[in-house]
Motif scaffolding. Sequence first.
Motif, PDB file in Angstrom:
ATOM      1  N   ILE A 261     -10.175  10.628  53.135  1.00  0.00           N
ATOM      2  CA  ILE A 261     -10.000  11.788  53.999  1.00  0.00           C
ATOM      3  C   ILE A 261      -8.783  11.563  54.887  1.00  0.00           C
ATOM      4  CG2 ILE A 261     -11.066  13.203  55.793  1.00  0.00           C
ATOM      5  CD1 ILE A 261     -13.800  12.218  54.767  1.00  0.00           C
ATOM      6  N   VAL A 262      -7.836  12.480  54.829  1.00  0.00           N
ATOM      7  CA  VAL A 262      -6.622  12.393  55.638  1.00  0.00           C
ATOM      8  C   VAL A 262      -6.728  13.424  56.760  1.00  0.00           C
ATOM      9  CG1 VAL A 262      -4.108  12.489  55.628  1.00  0.00           C
ATOM     10  CG2 VAL A 262      -5.334  11.671  53.588  1.00  0.00           C
ATOM     11  N   ASP A 291     -11.450   9.012  44.023  1.00  0.00           N
ATOM     12  CA  ASP A 291     -11.426  10.151  43.102  1.00  0.00           C
ATOM     13  C   ASP A 291     -10.989  11.434  43.803  1.00  0.00           C
ATOM     14  OD1 ASP A 291     -12.478   8.440  41.196  1.00  0.00           O
ATOM     15  OD2 ASP A 291     -13.992   9.860  40.516  1.00  0.00           O
ATOM     16  N   ARG A 292     -11.444  11.585  45.055  1.00  0.00           N
ATOM     17  CA  ARG A 292     -11.170  12.799  45.818  1.00  0.00           C
ATOM     18  C   ARG A 292     -10.251  12.478  46.985  1.00  0.00           C
ATOM     19  NH1 ARG A 292     -17.418  14.999  46.376  1.00  0.00           N
ATOM     20  NH2 ARG A 292     -17.517  16.116  44.376  1.00  0.00           N
ATOM     21  N   VAL A 293      -9.176  13.211  47.115  1.00  0.00           N
ATOM     22  CA  VAL A 293      -8.267  13.074  48.247  1.00  0.00           C
ATOM     23  C   VAL A 293      -8.382  14.361  49.051  1.00  0.00           C
ATOM     24  CG1 VAL A 293      -5.905  12.665  48.985  1.00  0.00           C
ATOM     25  CG2 VAL A 293      -6.751  11.611  46.868  1.00  0.00           C
ATOM     26  N   LEU A 294      -8.908  14.252  50.254  1.00  0.00           N
ATOM     27  CA  LEU A 294      -9.152  15.411  51.107  1.00  0.00           C
ATOM     28  C   LEU A 294      -8.144  15.391  52.242  1.00  0.00           C
ATOM     29  CD1 LEU A 294     -13.053  15.096  51.278  1.00  0.00           C
ATOM     30  CD2 LEU A 294     -11.629  16.143  49.498  1.00  0.00           C
ATOM     31  N   VAL A 295      -7.292  16.408  52.301  1.00  0.00           N
ATOM     32  CA  VAL A 295      -6.170  16.437  53.245  1.00  0.00           C
ATOM     33  C   VAL A 295      -6.279  17.667  54.140  1.00  0.00           C
ATOM     34  CG1 VAL A 295      -3.653  16.432  53.446  1.00  0.00           C
ATOM     35  CG2 VAL A 295      -4.738  15.338  51.486  1.00  0.00           C
ATOM     36  N   HIS A 296      -6.071  17.458  55.432  1.00  0.00           N
ATOM     37  CA  HIS A 296      -6.100  18.594  56.354  1.00  0.00           C
ATOM     38  C   HIS A 296      -5.005  19.589  55.973  1.00  0.00           C
ATOM     39  CE1 HIS A 296      -5.853  20.935  60.078  1.00  0.00           C
ATOM     40  NE2 HIS A 296      -7.125  20.577  60.249  1.00  0.00           N
ATOM     41  N   LEU A 390      -6.993  16.553  44.456  1.00  0.00           N
ATOM     42  CA  LEU A 390      -6.545  16.829  45.822  1.00  0.00           C
ATOM     43  C   LEU A 390      -7.171  18.131  46.302  1.00  0.00           C
ATOM     44  CD1 LEU A 390      -4.609  16.072  48.165  1.00  0.00           C
ATOM     45  CD2 LEU A 390      -2.850  17.407  47.001  1.00  0.00           C
ATOM     46  N   GLU A 391      -7.818  18.075  47.474  1.00  0.00           N
ATOM     47  CA  GLU A 391      -8.390  19.265  48.099  1.00  0.00           C
ATOM     48  C   GLU A 391      -7.952  19.304  49.560  1.00  0.00           C
ATOM     49  OE1 GLU A 391     -12.540  20.295  47.365  1.00  0.00           O
ATOM     50  OE2 GLU A 391     -12.678  18.577  45.988  1.00  0.00           O
ATOM     51  N   THR A 392      -7.936  20.503  50.136  1.00  0.00           N
ATOM     52  CA  THR A 392      -7.607  20.646  51.555  1.00  0.00           C
ATOM     53  C   THR A 392      -8.847  21.070  52.327  1.00  0.00           C
ATOM     54  OG1 THR A 392      -6.913  22.947  51.292  1.00  0.00           O
ATOM     55  CG2 THR A 392      -5.228  21.234  51.042  1.00  0.00           C
ATOM     56  N   PHE A 393      -8.810  20.819  53.651  1.00  0.00           N
ATOM     57  CA  PHE A 393      -9.901  21.238  54.528  1.00  0.00           C
ATOM     58  C   PHE A 393      -9.293  21.687  55.851  1.00  0.00           C
ATOM     59  CE2 PHE A 393      -9.289  16.705  55.242  1.00  0.00           C
ATOM     60  CZ  PHE A 393      -9.285  16.593  56.626  1.00  0.00           C
ATOM     61  N   THR A 394     -10.103  22.428  56.624  1.00  0.00           N
ATOM     62  CA  THR A 394      -9.587  22.973  57.883  1.00  0.00           C
ATOM     63  C   THR A 394     -10.186  22.313  59.115  1.00  0.00           C
ATOM     64  OG1 THR A 394     -11.243  24.743  57.796  1.00  0.00           O
ATOM     65  CG2 THR A 394      -9.066  25.220  56.873  1.00  0.00           C
TER      66      THR A 394
END
Length: 486
Positions: A261-262, A291-296, A390-394
């Motif tokens: 998580i970034v 496996d999952r890269v979660l970036v703001h 790669l996924e983004t989050f808020t």
Amino acid sequence: MPLTRDLLIGGKDVPAASGRVTEDISPYTGEVYATVAAAGAQDVTRAVDAADAAFPAWAALAPFARRAIFLRAADLLDARAEDVADLMAHEAGGTRPWAYFNVALAANIFREAAAAVTAPRGEVLNAQEEGALGLAVREPLGVVAAFAPWNAPVILGARAVAAPLAAGNTVVVKPSEDAPIACGLLIADVLREAGLPDGVLNVVTNAPEDAAEIAEVLIADPRVRAVNFTGSTGVGRIIGTHAARHLKPAVLELGGKNSVIVLDDADVDYAVDAVTFSVFMNSGQICMSGDRVLVHSSLAEEFTGKLAAKVASLRAGDPSHPHTVVGPLVTAAAAQRVAGLVEDAVAKGASVLTGGGDPEGAVHPATVLTDVPKDAALYYAEAFGPVCVLETFTDDAEAVAVANDTENGLTCGIITENATRGLQVARRIRTGIVHINDQSVADEPHAPFGGAKASGYGRFGGRWGIEAFSNTRWVTLATQQAHYPF
């Protein structure tokens, strides 16, 4: 000429009773690297016979004598680093930096085992009766069945046997068919040279088609008192079922679907470096791989561009080349499986930021995907290859929800410059391990290593490993005669 290796039973190198052998294939060249004995049920029983016979003397051996063996083994393994690098490149497709890391950590696992041998063990209890003394004493179990995987063969081969042996047990280890020398016979060679008595550690190699039978026979033997397994969740369910059927405790370290998580305050360049290491070390064939890269979302554009460029620059191919990062997967079939996951995701709407395409033999391109939908197999399946999503989050709550959206729970990395915030997020992540301002891949021999949910149960490392492979016995000592009602 290919190497040839027999079984190790009772301190002797012996062929399988049937005379059968099996081929050990080099994943990069596709050539036969070695032939090893292909054990059957009769050989498993012979190995347990040897371990059972050796148990009383090993359990009774002075702790300082046992400690000396582990310390010698650590030094011997360190001295073999170059040979191990060649072995891992040929047998498992491991790059040289990965091999050197395996040697260093495995040697320290032996050193930690040495320290555990002489560490204080047990407790003095308050007794109900006047003049009585109560003791809680840790004692070895007996014969331990150990299963060592191929992906970090020297590390996990050492971990398969170190804590059980340090606790005073004897061991029968079944190494992976894909790296039987590196994760089994090599470890036994080092310990034997260090002075481990005959029969204390026995190695039973097998043909792939016999793996299920060998495992079942080994676990079912009534003299085997505990099970130690590291591997996939699917096989772990089977091993755990066998152990439960025979009422034997098991330590299961299984697969992961790990997130990095970034957070929005992260140093982007550091985060890119950390994620690249997490995903592509050993071509993603680590249970802790990201496996999952979660970036703001506020960092997504900058992070995505820099990550794609860095990943595209990674050298792939020959594992013996000193600058190779992405070596071959363990087999060409494994590379095709990963390619199938990527192809399925793209067909269902995912985008390829870099990589993709067909493997070359066992070498799969380093790949980063985005927009992977939940109905794609890769969304929930462990990639176990050089691929990440790669996924983004808020906000932090969304990142936690995505990271926890998996049946697995092994490890997680949280990249942030705010340790307090990182800890707040970490405490909401349902994994056995979490690293704040670091990525997901880390292992230290004294730390409690293991997962939650479908990533298994039990812990390796330090006193936790000793506790996993020993039993607590209650002993009382009356210093005066008791009075009885009749």
